[in-house]
Design a protein around this motif. Structure first.
Motif, short mmCIF file in Angstrom:
data_model
loop_
_atom_site.label_atom_id
_atom_site.label_comp_id
_atom_site.label_asym_id
_atom_site.label_seq_id
_atom_site.Cartn_x
_atom_site.Cartn_y
_atom_site.Cartn_z
N ILE A 48 0.57 -1.29 0.18
CA ILE A 48 -0.23 -0.08 -0.14
C ILE A 48 0.91 1.17 -0.10
CG2 ILE A 48 -1.50 1.15 1.30
CD1 ILE A 48 -2.84 -1.28 2.32
N ILE A 49 0.38 2.23 -0.77
CA ILE A 49 0.91 3.58 -0.55
C ILE A 49 -0.28 4.47 -0.12
CG2 ILE A 49 1.91 5.58 -1.90
CD1 ILE A 49 2.46 3.75 -4.27
N ALA A 50 0.28 5.17 1.09
CA ALA A 50 -1.15 5.95 1.82
C ALA A 50 -0.53 7.23 2.35
CB ALA A 50 -1.37 5.06 2.93
N TRP A 51 -1.53 7.92 2.61
CA TRP A 51 -1.13 9.42 3.48
C TRP A 51 -0.83 8.63 4.67
CZ3 TRP A 51 0.11 12.83 0.49
CH2 TRP A 51 -0.61 13.24 -0.61
N ALA A 52 0.05 9.77 5.43
CA ALA A 52 0.05 9.27 7.13
C ALA A 52 -1.20 9.22 7.73
CB ALA A 52 1.03 10.37 7.54
N GLY A 53 -1.57 8.27 8.63
CA GLY A 53 -2.73 8.24 9.18
C GLY A 53 -3.98 7.38 8.45
N TYR A 54 -3.59 6.80 7.17
CA TYR A 54 -4.70 6.06 6.68
C TYR A 54 -4.61 4.58 6.85
CZ TYR A 54 -6.95 9.85 3.94
OH TYR A 54 -7.68 11.00 3.43
N GLY A 149 -11.85 3.87 -8.72
CA GLY A 149 -11.34 3.66 -7.36
C GLY A 149 -12.64 3.99 -6.40
N ILE A 150 -12.25 3.54 -4.89
CA ILE A 150 -13.20 3.72 -4.07
C ILE A 150 -13.02 4.89 -3.18
CG2 ILE A 150 -14.11 2.43 -2.11
CD1 ILE A 150 -14.72 1.10 -4.78
N PRO A 151 -14.21 5.75 -3.05
CA PRO A 151 -13.93 6.86 -2.27
C PRO A 151 -13.58 6.67 -0.92
CG PRO A 151 -15.82 7.18 -3.64
CD PRO A 151 -15.38 5.74 -3.71
N HIS A 152 -12.83 7.34 -0.30
CA HIS A 152 -12.25 7.42 1.29
C HIS A 152 -12.91 8.28 2.24
CE1 HIS A 152 -8.96 6.44 4.34
NE2 HIS A 152 -9.31 7.89 4.79
N GLY A 153 -12.73 9.66 1.76
CA GLY A 153 -13.37 10.63 2.64
C GLY A 153 -13.10 11.94 1.79
N ARG A 154 -13.70 13.24 2.47
CA ARG A 154 -13.80 14.40 2.07
C ARG A 154 -13.31 15.74 2.82
NH1 ARG A 154 -19.76 14.37 -0.73
NH2 ARG A 154 -20.85 13.68 1.19
N GLY A 155 -13.13 16.67 2.31
CA GLY A 155 -12.99 17.81 3.21
C GLY A 155 -13.03 19.07 2.21
N ALA A 156 -13.18 20.29 2.97
CA ALA A 156 -13.44 21.53 2.26
C ALA A 156 -12.30 22.29 2.64
CB ALA A 156 -14.73 22.48 2.37
N ASN A 157 -11.72 23.30 1.75
CA ASN A 157 -10.76 24.34 2.09
C ASN A 157 -11.35 25.61 2.57
OD1 ASN A 157 -8.46 22.40 1.41
ND2 ASN A 157 -8.95 23.12 -0.65
N LEU A 158 -11.49 25.68 3.82
CA LEU A 158 -12.23 26.89 4.52
C LEU A 158 -11.58 28.30 4.49
CD1 LEU A 158 -13.88 24.52 7.11
CD2 LEU A 158 -14.92 25.03 4.90
N LEU A 159 -12.04 29.13 5.07
CA LEU A 159 -11.45 30.50 5.42
C LEU A 159 -11.60 30.43 6.93
CD1 LEU A 159 -10.71 33.30 4.66
CD2 LEU A 159 -12.94 34.07 4.36
N MET A 160 -10.26 30.64 7.44
CA MET A 160 -10.32 30.86 8.78
C MET A 160 -9.91 32.16 9.21
SD MET A 160 -8.76 28.33 11.73
CE MET A 160 -6.80 28.43 11.29
N TYR A 161 -10.51 32.64 10.31
CA TYR A 161 -10.07 34.10 10.62
C TYR A 161 -9.94 34.27 12.35
CZ TYR A 161 -15.14 34.87 11.37
OH TYR A 161 -16.07 34.73 11.75
N ARG A 162 -9.25 34.99 12.84
CA ARG A 162 -9.38 35.36 14.23
C ARG A 162 -10.36 36.39 14.55
NH1 ARG A 162 -4.39 34.95 18.13
NH2 ARG A 162 -5.63 36.51 19.30
N VAL A 320 -10.92 6.02 10.53
CA VAL A 320 -9.98 6.85 9.85
C VAL A 320 -10.56 8.20 9.72
CG1 VAL A 320 -8.81 7.16 7.71
CG2 VAL A 320 -9.72 4.57 8.48
N ALA A 321 -11.55 8.29 9.67
CA ALA A 321 -12.25 9.87 9.52
C ALA A 321 -11.90 10.71 10.90
CB ALA A 321 -13.72 9.72 9.32
#
Length: 391
Positions: A48-54, A149-162, A320-321
């Motif tokens: 397997i080739i994987a991202w760290a944590g997968y 392929g088989i989907p693993h998970g997903r996420g959005a690139n958000l706008l963060m502010y103080r 994993v999620a």
């Protein structure tokens, strides 16, 4: 670059250097790989080739282990190679030494075009039926009506502010583009050529005359407009981030007050008492979704398929999620998370939310927005442009 939870797994550092051409590796007359028709007995191992944590085996945290239970159930010994960038994943898959890879959308089309991965027979992956519909047959994981392929998970690139430094509360990417001067020296952005798509998305909504329909399908004029916007932004960037623990630290200390982020980073920063909020701006956002793909030269294809079904099974997908900090792919995983609010926080079942997210997709010369007679820019051009932007 993708990083696992900084408290639980190694954080790889660096920038995506995706310079390989999307079509390289497969000859024009080379026959396309065929999907596997039946599932046989496991071969005893899977590489397997994987991202760290997968693919956690308990070595980082004894309480976090879904590899050994898989080995016990299937008899397939797992050998994992952790990759730090999509470019590294693509290079490793070309060797033919690995059976499966957890590829992000900025690598999947290159793997498909190079014929390094085979179509996936979803009928051999029973848990695929419970994958959220919004993750099936997407431009970054399929071709010609065939899943790759088989989907693993997903996420959005958000706008963060103080919240104590940025007022009024922003609801647009304008705050980090046309309005970046307001927070000059305190703006942060993701350190990768794929960030060009964030600028393209903003231009798609604010400068319709450019004709941008897909932030990953940019002709030369459209790319030039995005590059121009990013060069102006560069004057106000305090630092670009790739290691997300460093972004947490920057927001806690006030070195950064506004910029792009992930939900898990916002959660971590808030838990460490940083006064931050994260929003999905009115223009929408870019995002990421990872896909487990099978090598066209897999030496252990049966064990690879068993791994695909295992990693997307409800309990494991939930593990994993939560460990990585993302929305699971399997709808039934939401009943298995230890935190009953996890799926709500990451909008796992909110397809309306994710319809506003443009998932990372490898830019290729054939315009992904369907335009004919027009050549779009590819990732090699985006990489050169990113180097120019950063100076």
């Amino acid at each position: 670059m993708r990083c696992a939870n900084p408290w639980k797994a190694a954080v790889a550092a660096g920038v995506l250097l995706l310079t390989a051409a999307c079509g390289s590796g497969g000859g024009a007359g080379e026959k396309a790989p065929a999907e596997q028709k039946t599932l046989g007995k496991g071969e005893g191992r899977v590489d397997i080739i994987a991202w760290a944590g997968y693919a956690e085996d308990g070595s980082n945290d004894p309480r976090t282990d879904w590899v050994h239970p898989f080995e016990k159930r299937t008899g397939c010994k797992v050998n994992t190679k952790i990759a730090g960038t999509s470019d590294e994943m693509v290079s490793l898959m070309k060797t033919g030494q690995y059976d499966t890879v957890s590829a992000s959308g900025d690598a999947t089309l290159r793997l498909i075009a190079a014929k390094d991965v085979a179509p996936v027979n979803t009928g051999l992956v029973p848990n695929y039926r419970d994958v959220f519909p919004g993750l099936k047959m997407r431009p970054f994981n399929s071709r010609n009506g065939q899943m790759y392929g088989i989907p693993h998970g997903r996420g959005a690139n958000l706008l963060m502010y103080r919240t104590d430094k940025v007022s009024p509360a922003p609801d647009s990417w304008k705050a980090v583009f046309d309005g970046a001067a307001t927070y000059s020296g305190k703006v942060t952005a993701y350190d990768s050529p794929i960030y060009i798509a964030d600028a393209a998305l903003y231009l798609m909504k604010t400068r319709p005359a450019l004709g941008i329909k897909d932030p990953y399908a940019l002709d030369s004029k459209q790319l030039a407009a995005a590059v121009s916007l990013l060069k102006k932004q560069r004057q106000h960037i305090g630092e670009y981030w790739s290691d997300y623990q460093k972004e947490v630290t920057a927001f806690k200390g006030g070195d950064s007050v506004i910029g792009t982020t992930w939900q898990v980073i916002a959660n971590t920063a808030a838990a460490e008492k940083a006064p931050v909020k994260a929003v999905l701006p009115k223009e929408g956002a870019t995002g990421w979704s990872d896909t487990w793909m099978v090598s066209a030269k897999a030496k252990h294809p049966n064990c690879a398929y068993k791994w695909l079904d295992w990693i997307v099974s409800p309990k494991v997908n939930a593990q994993v999620a939560e460990y990585f900090g993302e929305a699971p792919a399997n709808a039934r995983a939401c009943r298995e998370t230890t935190d009953p609010h996890h799926c709500a926080v990451f909008h796992a079942a909110d397809e309306r939310y994710y319809r506003r997210v443009h998932f990372w997709t490898t830019p290729v010369p054939q315009c992904l927005d369907g335009r004919k007679g027009v050549k779009c820019t590819d990732y090699a051009e985006w990489t050169r442009a990113w180097t120019e932007i950063k100076g």
